[in-house]
Design a protein around this motif. Structure first.
Motif, PDB file in Angstrom:
ATOM      1  N   UNK A  28       0.989  -1.424  -0.205  1.00 60.50           N
ATOM      2  CA  UNK A  28      -0.200  -0.067  -0.014  1.00 60.50           C
ATOM      3  C   UNK A  28       1.058   2.079   0.022  1.00 60.50           C
ATOM      4  N   UNK A  29       1.422   1.493  -0.711  1.00 61.09           N
ATOM      5  CA  UNK A  29       2.458   2.248  -1.027  1.00 61.09           C
ATOM      6  C   UNK A  29       2.429   3.282  -0.629  1.00 61.09           C
ATOM      7  N   UNK A  30       1.470   3.332  -2.167  1.00 64.07           N
ATOM      8  CA  UNK A  30       0.874   5.321  -2.214  1.00 64.07           C
ATOM      9  C   UNK A  30      -0.030   5.379  -0.972  1.00 64.07           C
ATOM     10  N   UNK A  31       0.093   5.532  -0.552  1.00 62.50           N
ATOM     11  CA  UNK A  31      -0.881   5.374   0.461  1.00 62.50           C
ATOM     12  C   UNK A  31      -0.011   5.907   2.218  1.00 62.50           C
ATOM     13  N   UNK A  32       0.777   4.829   2.310  1.00 68.33           N
ATOM     14  CA  UNK A  32       1.324   5.830   3.036  1.00 68.33           C
ATOM     15  C   UNK A  32       1.892   6.298   2.711  1.00 68.33           C
ATOM     16  N   UNK A  33       3.114   6.752   1.970  1.00 70.43           N
ATOM     17  CA  UNK A  33       4.133   7.367   1.137  1.00 70.43           C
ATOM     18  C   UNK A  33       2.656   9.160   1.492  1.00 70.43           C
ATOM     19  N   UNK A  34       1.608   9.008   0.889  1.00 68.57           N
ATOM     20  CA  UNK A  34       0.280   9.943   0.389  1.00 68.57           C
ATOM     21  C   UNK A  34       0.847  10.602   1.967  1.00 68.57           C
ATOM     22  N   UNK A  35      -0.050   9.409   3.160  1.00 67.51           N
ATOM     23  CA  UNK A  35       0.291   9.842   4.259  1.00 67.51           C
ATOM     24  C   UNK A  35       0.787  10.741   5.532  1.00 67.51           C
ATOM     25  N   UNK A  36       2.172   9.883   5.056  1.00 71.67           N
ATOM     26  CA  UNK A  36       3.336   9.913   6.194  1.00 71.67           C
ATOM     27  C   UNK A  36       3.845  11.417   5.942  1.00 71.67           C
ATOM     28  N   UNK A  37       4.224  11.780   4.183  1.00 73.35           N
ATOM     29  CA  UNK A  37       4.245  13.192   3.701  1.00 73.35           C
ATOM     30  C   UNK A  37       3.211  14.078   3.905  1.00 73.35           C
ATOM     31  N   UNK A  38       2.259  14.153   3.867  1.00 75.63           N
ATOM     32  CA  UNK A  38       1.019  15.280   4.783  1.00 75.63           C
ATOM     33  C   UNK A  38       1.412  15.415   5.936  1.00 75.63           C
ATOM     34  N   UNK A  39       2.058  14.567   7.224  1.00 75.25           N
ATOM     35  CA  UNK A  39       2.209  14.464   8.386  1.00 75.25           C
ATOM     36  C   UNK A  39       3.170  15.153   8.680  1.00 75.25           C
ATOM     37  N   UNK A  40       4.259  15.006   7.792  1.00 70.02           N
ATOM     38  CA  UNK A  40       5.856  16.350   7.873  1.00 70.02           C
ATOM     39  C   UNK A  40       5.189  17.227   6.922  1.00 70.02           C
TER      40      UNK A  40
END
Length: 151
Positions: free
Chosen positions: A92-104
């Motif tokens: 689920x790379x797309x989901x996790x990258x989007x989520x964590x980058x938004x948190x940053x």
């Protein structure tokens, strides 16, 4: 749960049910790390608010009169060493990258807003608090003492 080897690193392959339970156990407030920091600060006589919704970004610890916001960030959710760690995501790379980058990005926005409005902002990584609690306390006390001198 079974262990697989990838690039000479042991990785844990959880079932969908195990992963779901792990994710449900993640707490947004009141973690062991936050509690340890809170107990130590309280034991030293400091008064603060926890997760104050009236302060932008809802910091973990708020010293309102001193305009000090303290955050304790999880390495995973807030992307510590993100450029290195993001390649470790295998599903689920797309989901996790989007989520964590938004948190940053959100963390940066919160810091910018608070500083612009006269707040001091301290951020600690969870493991930093866990392993070097005294260092974190000393850093917080230093900022508190500076703010008291100014006021």
């Amino acid at each position: 749960m079974r262990r697989i080897v990838a690039n000479n690193l042991y990785m844990t392959k959880l079932t969908q049910e195990q992963r779901r339970k792990n994710m449900q156990a993640v707490r947004s407030k009141g973690s062991k790390i936050e509690t340890a920091l809170a107990k130590t600060l309280w034991g030293r006589g400091y008064c603060f608010r926890k997760n104050d919704p009236t302060v932008f970004g809802k910091p973990d610890f708020v010293f309102k009169k001193l305009r000090l916001a303290v955050f304790v960030d999880s390495e995973f959710w807030h992307g510590k060493n993100w450029e290195v760690k993001k390649i470790e995501h295998k599903s689920n790379i797309k989901f996790w990258h989007k989520k964590i980058e938004r948190n940053i990005e959100r963390d940066k926005e919160v810091n910018k807003y608070l500083k612009k409005n006269g707040w001091k902002v301290l951020r600690f990584w969870g493991r930093q608090v866990e392993k070097k609690l005294d260092f974190c306390i000393i850093k917080i006390e230093k900022v508190i003492n500076e703010a008291k001198r100014i006021n």
